[in-house]
Design a protein around this motif. Structure first.
Motif, short mmCIF file in Angstrom:
data_model
loop_
_atom_site.label_atom_id
_atom_site.label_comp_id
_atom_site.label_asym_id
_atom_site.label_seq_id
_atom_site.Cartn_x
_atom_site.Cartn_y
_atom_site.Cartn_z
N SER A 1 0.80 -1.21 0.00
CA SER A 1 0.00 0.00 0.00
C SER A 1 0.84 1.27 0.00
CB SER A 1 -0.92 -0.05 1.22
OG SER A 1 -1.04 1.20 1.80
N GLY A 2 1.96 1.23 0.69
CA GLY A 2 2.86 2.39 0.66
C GLY A 2 2.47 3.51 1.60
N SER A 3 1.72 3.19 2.67
CA SER A 3 1.36 4.28 3.60
C SER A 3 2.60 4.82 4.31
CB SER A 3 0.30 3.83 4.60
OG SER A 3 0.83 2.89 5.51
N ASN A 4 3.59 3.99 4.54
CA ASN A 4 4.84 4.49 5.14
C ASN A 4 5.61 5.37 4.15
OD1 ASN A 4 5.42 3.41 7.99
ND2 ASN A 4 4.57 1.64 6.93
N PHE A 5 5.58 4.97 2.88
CA PHE A 5 6.18 5.83 1.85
C PHE A 5 5.53 7.22 1.91
CE2 PHE A 5 5.19 7.85 -2.16
CZ PHE A 5 6.46 8.12 -2.68
N ASN B 1 14.72 -0.88 8.09
CA ASN B 1 13.50 -1.69 7.98
C ASN B 1 12.45 -1.23 8.99
OD1 ASN B 1 11.89 -3.91 7.07
ND2 ASN B 1 12.50 -5.06 8.89
N ILE B 2 11.20 -1.41 8.61
CA ILE B 2 10.07 -1.13 9.52
C ILE B 2 9.39 -2.46 9.80
CG2 ILE B 2 7.93 0.18 9.85
CD1 ILE B 2 8.73 1.79 7.31
N HIS B 3 9.19 -2.78 11.07
CA HIS B 3 8.58 -4.07 11.40
C HIS B 3 7.45 -3.86 12.42
CE1 HIS B 3 8.33 -8.39 11.77
NE2 HIS B 3 8.29 -8.24 13.09
N LEU C 1 -5.75 -3.97 15.06
CA LEU C 1 -4.45 -3.75 15.69
C LEU C 1 -3.45 -3.18 14.69
CD1 LEU C 1 -2.58 -3.98 18.12
CD2 LEU C 1 -2.33 -6.43 17.65
N HIS C 2 -3.46 -3.74 13.47
CA HIS C 2 -2.52 -3.25 12.45
C HIS C 2 -2.77 -1.77 12.16
CE1 HIS C 2 -0.41 -3.88 8.29
NE2 HIS C 2 0.35 -3.29 9.16
N ALA C 3 -4.04 -1.39 12.12
CA ALA C 3 -4.36 0.02 11.84
C ALA C 3 -3.74 0.92 12.91
CB ALA C 3 -5.87 0.20 11.77
N ILE D 1 -1.17 0.18 14.86
CA ILE D 1 0.30 0.09 14.77
C ILE D 1 0.80 1.00 13.64
CG2 ILE D 1 2.20 -1.45 14.09
CD1 ILE D 1 0.83 -3.67 15.72
N GLN D 2 0.06 1.01 12.53
CA GLN D 2 0.52 1.83 11.40
C GLN D 2 0.57 3.32 11.72
OE1 GLN D 2 -1.07 0.53 7.47
NE2 GLN D 2 1.09 -0.02 7.38
N VAL D 3 -0.36 3.78 12.54
CA VAL D 3 -0.32 5.20 12.94
C VAL D 3 1.03 5.49 13.60
CG1 VAL D 3 -1.36 6.93 14.47
CG2 VAL D 3 -2.84 5.32 13.23
N GLN D 4 1.48 4.57 14.43
CA GLN D 4 2.77 4.75 15.12
C GLN D 4 3.94 4.56 14.17
OE1 GLN D 4 2.81 6.05 18.10
NE2 GLN D 4 0.58 5.98 18.01
N GLU D 5 3.82 3.59 13.25
CA GLU D 5 4.91 3.38 12.27
C GLU D 5 5.20 4.66 11.51
OE1 GLU D 5 4.40 -1.29 10.90
OE2 GLU D 5 3.72 0.27 9.57
N HIS D 6 4.13 5.35 11.12
CA HIS D 6 4.32 6.56 10.31
C HIS D 6 5.09 7.62 11.09
CE1 HIS D 6 0.48 5.17 8.01
NE2 HIS D 6 1.54 4.46 7.72
C1 GRF Z 1 3.86 -2.18 7.64
O1 GRF Z 1 2.95 -2.54 8.63
C2 GRF Z 1 5.25 -2.66 7.99
O2 GRF Z 1 5.47 -2.79 9.36
C3 GRF Z 1 5.31 -4.00 7.35
O3 GRF Z 1 4.57 -3.87 6.17
C4 GRF Z 1 3.57 -2.88 6.33
C5 GRF Z 1 3.64 -1.93 5.17
O4 GRF Z 1 2.60 -1.00 5.13
N1 GRF Z 1 6.69 -4.39 7.16
P1 GRF Z 1 2.53 0.13 4.03
O5 GRF Z 1 2.68 -0.53 2.66
O6 GRF Z 1 3.65 1.12 4.27
O7 GRF Z 1 1.19 0.76 4.17
#
Ligand code: GRF
Length: 194
Positions: free
Chosen positions: A15-19, A110-112, A169-171, A173-178
């Motif tokens: 999806s690339g939400s971190n991008f 890496n993002i995990h 939960l993933h949703a 977590i993703q807020v924090q990843e960003h």
């Molecule tokens: C993230 O949850 C990351 O931790 C995992 O893959 C997912 C990628 O999400 N490695 P997105 O494509 O950036 O939305």
């Protein structure tokens, strides 16, 4: 922000939400960096649309056409041609080899979606739910050869709530990843400005 921006190459499979979080932080001048190119491996990865939105070149390297080492060699070639200094695996669902890691020593990030070293590997969120932990989260780290290993740059904790599914939960977590992916890149920018 007088120092030269970090030149990033992004690897994304989905999806690339971190991008997008990184691209937005750059646009808002929160981050002294620029995204040179994004490489994706699935022809229908949504990250392409996000790359278009930010005017970032996107290159498809379909992993089905290469061995692991050949894919990494193509990635290195593409990143070198685009003057990339730092590689961000933003949801890159491939195992990387020394071909990539040795080309960018200690510069592949890496993002995990867990608090490493807990729950490395695939299905980290399902692993956390199954283990019954009350707190999980996400980690941004420098990638070493063993999957999801290497020095930790930043982490965020996320509580597991009653009734959580992998999706809910993933949703969260993703807020924090960003946030932490942007924070970790800012840390690297500050370090390299010294
Ligand atoms: C993230 O949850 C990351 O931790 C995992 O893959 C997912 C990628 O999400 N490695 P997105 O494509 O950036 O939305």
């Amino acid at each position: 922000m007088g120092d030269s921006p970090l030149k990033l190459g992004i690897l994304a499979s989905g999806s690339g939400s971190n991008f997008e979080a990184i691209a937005e932080a750059i646009e808002n001048q929160q981050l002294n960096a620029q995204i040179q190119v994004v490489i994706y491996n699935n022809p229908d990865a949504k990250v392409v649309l996000r790359a278009q939105k930010f005017g970032v070149p996107a290159v498809l390297l379909n992993h089905r056409n290469y061995s692991r080492e050949e894919l990494d060699a193509e990635i290195v070639k593409t990143f070198r041609e685009s003057n990339v200094d730092w590689v961000i695996m933003a949801g890159w669902m491939r195992i990387v080899t020394p071909v990539l890691l040795d080309a960018f020593p200690e510069k592949v990030i890496n993002i995990h979606p867990s608090l490493l070293p807990s729950f490395p590997g695939i299905r980290a969120i399902e692993q956390a739910l199954k283990a019954g932990v009350k707190i999980t989260g996400c980690t941004v780290h420098i990638a070493h050869l063993e999957v999801d290993s290497g020095p930790i740059l930043m982490q965020a904790a996320v509580p597991i709530l009653a009734g959580d599914t992998a999706e809910t939960l993933h949703a969260r977590i993703q807020v924090q990843e960003h946030k932490i992916v942007v924070g970790a890149i800012a840390l690297l920018a500050a370090r390299s400005a010294k």
